[in-house]
Enzyme design. Structure first.
Site, PDB file in Angstrom:
ATOM      1  N   GLY A 145       0.794  -1.229   0.000  1.00  0.00           N
ATOM      2  CA  GLY A 145       0.000   0.000   0.000  1.00  0.00           C
ATOM      3  C   GLY A 145       0.821   1.272   0.000  1.00  0.00           C
ATOM      4  N   GLY A 202       2.507   2.443  -2.444  1.00  0.00           N
ATOM      5  CA  GLY A 202       2.334   3.133  -3.736  1.00  0.00           C
ATOM      6  C   GLY A 202       3.209   2.588  -4.862  1.00  0.00           C
ATOM      7  N   SER A 239       2.926  -0.033  -7.006  1.00  0.00           N
ATOM      8  CA  SER A 239       2.237  -0.337  -8.273  1.00  0.00           C
ATOM      9  C   SER A 239       1.708   0.931  -8.921  1.00  0.00           C
ATOM     10  CB  SER A 239       1.061  -1.290  -8.041  1.00  0.00           C
ATOM     11  OG  SER A 239       1.498  -2.439  -7.389  1.00  0.00           O
ATOM     12  N   SER A 276       9.755  -6.745  -1.244  1.00  0.00           N
ATOM     13  CA  SER A 276      11.174  -7.118  -1.039  1.00  0.00           C
ATOM     14  C   SER A 276      11.710  -6.539   0.277  1.00  0.00           C
ATOM     15  CB  SER A 276      12.039  -6.719  -2.240  1.00  0.00           C
ATOM     16  OG  SER A 276      11.771  -5.442  -2.741  1.00  0.00           O
TER      17      SER A 276
HETATM   18  P1  ADP Z   1       1.729  -1.165  -3.375  1.00  0.00           P
HETATM   19  O1  ADP Z   1       1.925  -1.556  -4.810  1.00  0.00           O
HETATM   20  O2  ADP Z   1       2.962  -0.557  -2.769  1.00  0.00           O
HETATM   21  O3  ADP Z   1       1.136  -2.236  -2.520  1.00  0.00           O
HETATM   22  P2  ADP Z   1      -0.489   0.358  -4.389  1.00  0.00           P
HETATM   23  O4  ADP Z   1       0.054   1.235  -5.469  1.00  0.00           O
HETATM   24  O5  ADP Z   1      -1.185  -0.901  -4.789  1.00  0.00           O
HETATM   25  O6  ADP Z   1       0.697   0.042  -3.350  1.00  0.00           O
HETATM   26  O7  ADP Z   1      -1.475   1.162  -3.441  1.00  0.00           O
HETATM   27  C1  ADP Z   1      -1.258   2.491  -3.079  1.00  0.00           C
HETATM   28  C2  ADP Z   1      -2.611   3.161  -2.873  1.00  0.00           C
HETATM   29  O8  ADP Z   1      -2.407   4.463  -2.368  1.00  0.00           O
HETATM   30  C3  ADP Z   1      -3.403   3.275  -4.159  1.00  0.00           C
HETATM   31  O9  ADP Z   1      -4.758   3.011  -3.890  1.00  0.00           O
HETATM   32  C4  ADP Z   1      -3.210   4.733  -4.526  1.00  0.00           C
HETATM   33  O10 ADP Z   1      -4.286   5.239  -5.281  1.00  0.00           O
HETATM   34  C5  ADP Z   1      -3.123   5.386  -3.164  1.00  0.00           C
HETATM   35  N1  ADP Z   1      -2.400   6.657  -3.124  1.00  0.00           N
HETATM   36  C6  ADP Z   1      -2.878   7.790  -2.559  1.00  0.00           C
HETATM   37  N2  ADP Z   1      -2.001   8.806  -2.692  1.00  0.00           N
HETATM   38  C7  ADP Z   1      -0.935   8.310  -3.353  1.00  0.00           C
HETATM   39  C8  ADP Z   1       0.302   8.887  -3.788  1.00  0.00           C
HETATM   40  N3  ADP Z   1       0.592  10.166  -3.544  1.00  0.00           N
HETATM   41  N4  ADP Z   1       1.188   8.083  -4.429  1.00  0.00           N
HETATM   42  C9  ADP Z   1       0.889   6.783  -4.661  1.00  0.00           C
HETATM   43  N5  ADP Z   1      -0.262   6.174  -4.289  1.00  0.00           N
HETATM   44  C10 ADP Z   1      -1.183   6.935  -3.630  1.00  0.00           C
END
Ligand code: ADP
Length: 204
Positions: A39, A41, A43, A110
């Protein structure tokens, strides 16, 4: 060396090289290796970065948990041994893409230094950019995109990184991006600033 290598005769000396592929694609390939909590960010930034690179005529490939764990690694779980094997295979696949001249983005938690070092050793340190998505756990848990933090808090998921399994922050990442402070666009811009000079093919 693996166990069954006796009858393998490499043909690498007759195949076109990475430099030939890079010339064709007019880019220098590199591994952009994201590390960070679930979570954080990874992906989201990977997808946005891929689009920005493509707009600039640069060919890119994302490797992430969904396309790897549902396919080539569908026999692996989350034991320590399986986590190592997961990253080892991802690294070998990444290396194939890099040898094909393709800019590769890996988006996996990782969580420890040893695992990331193994990846960097397989891929080659000179090809490896470690990017720390350093979003604090409080923010990742608040987002709880997949509901996994709630389950981990209830004890329904064992060995969940950040809750019941450690995350070792990288000591010397090429870049740290805290998405509780930066927008997706700001993170991608910082990445482009770092990456574009590297992937731009130098003219002789
Ligand atoms: P990960 O791949 O690290 O598990 P994800 O990209 O799946 O994380 O999830 C990140 C979540 O946070 C997404 O729902 C995204 O829309 C939200 N988010 C909110 N603000 C941001 C930001 N500034 N940068 C990246 N993601 C964000």
């Amino acid at each position: 060396m693996g166990k069954n290598n006796n009858n393998i005769y490499p043909i690498f000396d007759r195949m076109l090289t990475r430099a030939d592929k890079e010339e064709l694609l007019q880019q220098h390939s590199i591994m952009i290796w994201f590390t960070g909590l679930s979570g954080s960010g990874k992906s989201t930034i990977a997808i946005s970065l891929e689009r920005e690179l493509q707009k600039r005529g640069l060919l890119c490939r994302i490797l992430d948990g969904d396309n790897i764990r549902s396919g080539i690694n569908n026999n692996l779980g989350f034991t320590d041994a399986d986590r190592v094997e997961n990253i080892r295979r991802i690294s070998e696949i990444g290396k194939l893409f890099i040898d094909t001249g393709i800019i590769t983005i890996a988006a996996f938690i990782s969580p420890n230094k040893d695992i990331r070092e193994m990846a960097s050793n397989i891929i080659g340190k000179e090809n490896f950019l470690e990017i720390f998505i350093s979003t604090p756990i409080e923010e990742c848990e608040r987002r709880d995109v997949k509901g996994l933090y709630a389950k981990a808090r209830k004890g329904e998921i064992k060995n969940f990184t950040g809750i019941s399994s450690p995350f070792e922050a990288p000591e010397n990442p090429a870049l740290s991006l805290d998405t509780s402070i930066l927008t997706v666009e700001e993170s991608v811009n910082k990445l482009l600033e770092l990456i574009l000079p590297i992937v731009t093919l130098k003219k002789e």
